[in-house]
Design a protein around this motif. Structure first.
Motif, PDB file in Angstrom:
ATOM      1  N   ASN A 104       0.855  -1.203  -0.040  1.00 45.66           N
ATOM      2  CA  ASN A 104      -0.080   0.038   0.146  1.00 45.66           C
ATOM      3  C   ASN A 104       0.849   1.532   0.078  1.00 45.66           C
ATOM      4  N   GLY A 105       0.490   2.412  -0.085  1.00 49.08           N
ATOM      5  CA  GLY A 105       0.908   3.502   0.077  1.00 49.08           C
ATOM      6  C   GLY A 105       1.950   3.884  -1.132  1.00 49.08           C
ATOM      7  N   PHE A 106       2.776   4.895  -0.864  1.00 53.50           N
ATOM      8  CA  PHE A 106       3.784   5.428  -1.968  1.00 53.50           C
ATOM      9  C   PHE A 106       5.014   5.700  -1.504  1.00 53.50           C
ATOM     10  N   ALA A 107       5.986   5.765  -2.129  1.00 50.59           N
ATOM     11  CA  ALA A 107       7.632   6.036  -1.647  1.00 50.59           C
ATOM     12  C   ALA A 107       8.363   6.572  -2.917  1.00 50.59           C
ATOM     13  N   PHE A 108       9.229   7.261  -2.317  1.00 50.49           N
ATOM     14  CA  PHE A 108      10.090   8.178  -3.106  1.00 50.49           C
ATOM     15  C   PHE A 108      11.316   8.575  -2.318  1.00 50.49           C
ATOM     16  N   ASP A 109      12.256   8.883  -3.063  1.00 54.26           N
ATOM     17  CA  ASP A 109      13.694   9.202  -2.694  1.00 54.26           C
ATOM     18  C   ASP A 109      13.742  10.865  -2.728  1.00 54.26           C
ATOM     19  N   VAL A 110      14.472  11.593  -1.841  1.00 53.52           N
ATOM     20  CA  VAL A 110      14.725  12.882  -1.743  1.00 53.52           C
ATOM     21  C   VAL A 110      16.205  13.022  -1.678  1.00 53.52           C
ATOM     22  N   GLN A 111      16.827  13.774  -2.799  1.00 51.74           N
ATOM     23  CA  GLN A 111      18.316  13.904  -2.848  1.00 51.74           C
ATOM     24  C   GLN A 111      18.701  15.301  -2.346  1.00 51.74           C
ATOM     25  N   ALA A 112      19.152  15.536  -1.310  1.00 55.42           N
ATOM     26  CA  ALA A 112      19.667  16.894  -0.944  1.00 55.42           C
ATOM     27  C   ALA A 112      20.954  16.853  -0.179  1.00 55.42           C
ATOM     28  N   VAL A 113      21.651  15.744  -0.680  1.00 60.88           N
ATOM     29  CA  VAL A 113      22.984  15.188   0.112  1.00 60.88           C
ATOM     30  C   VAL A 113      22.871  15.526   1.654  1.00 60.88           C
ATOM     31  N   CYS A 114      23.836  16.055   2.219  1.00 64.72           N
ATOM     32  CA  CYS A 114      23.844  16.222   3.824  1.00 64.72           C
ATOM     33  C   CYS A 114      22.611  16.742   4.395  1.00 64.72           C
ATOM     34  N   ALA A 115      21.809  17.756   3.535  1.00 64.90           N
ATOM     35  CA  ALA A 115      20.741  18.046   3.920  1.00 64.90           C
ATOM     36  C   ALA A 115      19.532  17.623   3.811  1.00 64.90           C
ATOM     37  N   GLY A 116      19.701  16.325   3.284  1.00 61.79           N
ATOM     38  CA  GLY A 116      18.619  15.388   2.626  1.00 61.79           C
ATOM     39  C   GLY A 116      17.455  15.180   3.765  1.00 61.79           C
ATOM     40  N   PHE A 117      17.914  14.808   5.070  1.00 60.62           N
ATOM     41  CA  PHE A 117      17.131  14.282   5.905  1.00 60.62           C
ATOM     42  C   PHE A 117      15.931  15.399   6.472  1.00 60.62           C
ATOM     43  N   VAL A 118      16.675  16.636   6.428  1.00 61.71           N
ATOM     44  CA  VAL A 118      15.933  17.873   6.698  1.00 61.71           C
ATOM     45  C   VAL A 118      14.951  18.187   5.700  1.00 61.71           C
ATOM     46  N   TYR A 119      15.225  17.898   4.463  1.00 66.62           N
ATOM     47  CA  TYR A 119      14.452  18.181   3.349  1.00 66.62           C
ATOM     48  C   TYR A 119      13.447  16.919   3.183  1.00 66.62           C
ATOM     49  N   ALA A 120      13.719  15.967   3.740  1.00 67.60           N
ATOM     50  CA  ALA A 120      12.676  14.865   3.673  1.00 67.60           C
ATOM     51  C   ALA A 120      11.606  14.862   5.032  1.00 67.60           C
ATOM     52  N   LEU A 121      12.295  15.508   6.067  1.00 66.61           N
ATOM     53  CA  LEU A 121      11.201  15.812   7.092  1.00 66.61           C
ATOM     54  C   LEU A 121      10.133  16.928   7.022  1.00 66.61           C
ATOM     55  N   SER A 122      10.827  18.039   6.163  1.00 66.92           N
ATOM     56  CA  SER A 122       9.768  19.054   5.568  1.00 66.92           C
ATOM     57  C   SER A 122       8.911  18.351   4.690  1.00 66.92           C
ATOM     58  N   ASN A 123       9.071  17.536   3.597  1.00 69.52           N
ATOM     59  CA  ASN A 123       8.048  17.068   2.737  1.00 69.52           C
ATOM     60  C   ASN A 123       7.243  16.196   3.461  1.00 69.52           C
ATOM     61  N   ALA A 124       7.658  15.377   4.533  1.00 73.64           N
ATOM     62  CA  ALA A 124       6.766  14.407   5.300  1.00 73.64           C
ATOM     63  C   ALA A 124       5.835  15.345   6.039  1.00 73.64           C
ATOM     64  N   ASN A 125       6.316  16.502   6.670  1.00 77.00           N
ATOM     65  CA  ASN A 125       5.508  17.356   7.471  1.00 77.00           C
ATOM     66  C   ASN A 125       4.142  18.025   6.329  1.00 77.00           C
ATOM     67  N   ALA A 126       4.693  18.407   5.204  1.00 79.86           N
ATOM     68  CA  ALA A 126       3.580  18.983   4.409  1.00 79.86           C
ATOM     69  C   ALA A 126       2.743  17.808   3.810  1.00 79.86           C
ATOM     70  N   LEU A 127       2.988  16.567   3.740  1.00 78.18           N
ATOM     71  CA  LEU A 127       2.230  15.612   3.363  1.00 78.18           C
ATOM     72  C   LEU A 127       1.262  15.392   4.348  1.00 78.18           C
ATOM     73  N   ILE A 128       1.763  15.489   5.865  1.00 81.08           N
ATOM     74  CA  ILE A 128       0.714  15.015   6.848  1.00 81.08           C
ATOM     75  C   ILE A 128      -0.123  16.251   6.912  1.00 81.08           C
TER      76      ILE A 128
END
Ligand code: UT7
Length: 323
Positions: A104-128
């Motif tokens: 179920n659901g969907f999955a994707f990568d985020v590529q922002a090198v060392c800032a990647g996790f901060v970018y991913a958290l921000s995307n997750a926050n927007a989805l929620i």
């Protein structure tokens, strides 16, 4: 009522092989003393030859799900921050999805090198926040050992492999800085600085390439930009540096970590530090530090946390969250 993305689980995975600084002395003109004093790094983990980013990400995700008491079928989305995916495509995130047994659901990568996790958290926050997902696995996982030039002492001693994951869940808050969950984010990039930190290969240039870095230039930008992005995110959250319980910074160099804490007016007692044991694991460093911080008993429910990171791009940013 405000929909908040609240952390309900954290986990990490580190490959078995640990390499101490002294091991580099056999092949490079370097020393344990230089690496320790210039970067704070003492050791790092390297993935086994047949171990991939998606496998490490899956181990971290399983640990995060376990700590939350949730199963993979309850997850709506996976966001994986990485610059070292297993294959050019599909995304490593979809590989994690299948390894977790999710259909179920969907999955994707985020590529922002060392800032990647901060970018991913921000995307997750927007989805929620927008109601597109109720539960999101946010993972950072890297095998930087695959893109090292083992003859370049100025880079190959600095990086390591590993993975960390958080499970975020939609919960209602009052809309104040006292809410649990992500309170504010700040993302930035400036592509003019591409040459300071990059890999000299890729699909369209038909090679894998190696990491190249002008370390002292990146260092200068890091100290200046990290405290600024942390302050911006704190202001957006309606909080200030005095309210912060823990800074959980990207773990690249202890001197950058100390410089940023000092600029924010906070003592090192309020900083989760793992760089000595993990080296720089790029997008994995913040979720690794968060998970280790919980394991050590440093991070507790209700704590106000600032995460901040900078890396290739340059790309940088910060996330303020209440655990
Ligand atoms: O995660 C992405 C973001 N990346 C970062 O945040 C990394 C930022 N930069 C750094 O962490 C630091 O700049 C380094 C740890 C990479 C280097 O520290 P530094 O204090 O900036 O040293 P430097 O680059 O100015 O080099 C000083 C000297 C040089 O020799 P000379 O030119 O003074 O003779 C280097 O050749 O240290 C030499 N050097 C080494 N010596 C022994 C560089 N690497 C090594 C080494 N062992 N491994």
């Amino acid at each position: 009522m405000t929909r908040r993305a609240v952390v309900i689980g954290a986990g990490h995975y580190l490959p078995e092989r640990i390499v101490e600084n002294a091991e580099f002395e056999a092949t490079l003109d370097t020393s344990d003393e230089w690496i320790r004093s210039r970067s704070g790094i003492e050791r790092r983990h390297f993935a086994a030859e047949d171990e991939t980013t998606s496998q490490m990400a899956t181990r971290a995700a399983e640990a995060a799900l376990k700590s939350a008491g949730r199963s993979a079928s309850e997850v709506d989305a996976i966001i994986l921050a990485t610059s070292t995916a297993d294959l050019t495509f599909p995304s490593a995130a979809t590989m994690v999805q299948s390894q977790l047994g999710m259909t179920n659901g969907f999955a994707f990568d985020v590529q922002a090198v060392c800032a990647g996790f901060v970018y991913a958290l921000s995307n997750a926050n927007a989805l929620i926040a927008s109601g597109q997902a109720d539960r999101v696995l946010v993972i950072g996982a890297e095998t930087f050992s695959r893109i090292m030039d083992w003859t370049d002492r100025s880079t190959c001693v600095l990086f390591g492999d590993g993975a960390g994951a958080l499970l975020l869940e939609a919960q209602d808050g009052a809309g104040t800085a006292d809410d649990r969950g992500i309170l504010a984010t700040d993302l930035n990039s400036d592509g003019r600085y591409k040459d300071l930190l990059y890999v000299d290969g890729g699909v369209s240039t038909q090679s894998t390439g190696h990491l190249r870095m002008q370390g002292n230039q990146v260092f200068r930008h890091a100290v200046e930009k990290l405290a600024a992005t942390a302050h911006t995110a704190l202001a957006r959250a309606g909080a200030s540096a005095e309210d912060v319980d823990w800074i959980v910074p990207h773990q690249a160099n202890i001197r950058i970590i100390q410089g940023t804490a000092k600029k924010m007016g906070l003592s090192m007692d309020k900083v989760v530090v793992t760089v000595q044991d993990h080296g720089n694991t790029s997008a994995a460093s913040i979720p690794l530090a968060l998970s280790v911080g919980v394991e050590r008993g440093q991070i507790k429910p209700g704590n106000l946390i600032v995460t901040e990171a900078i890396g290739g791009g340059l790309a940088w940013g910060a996330v303020v969250l209440r655990w």
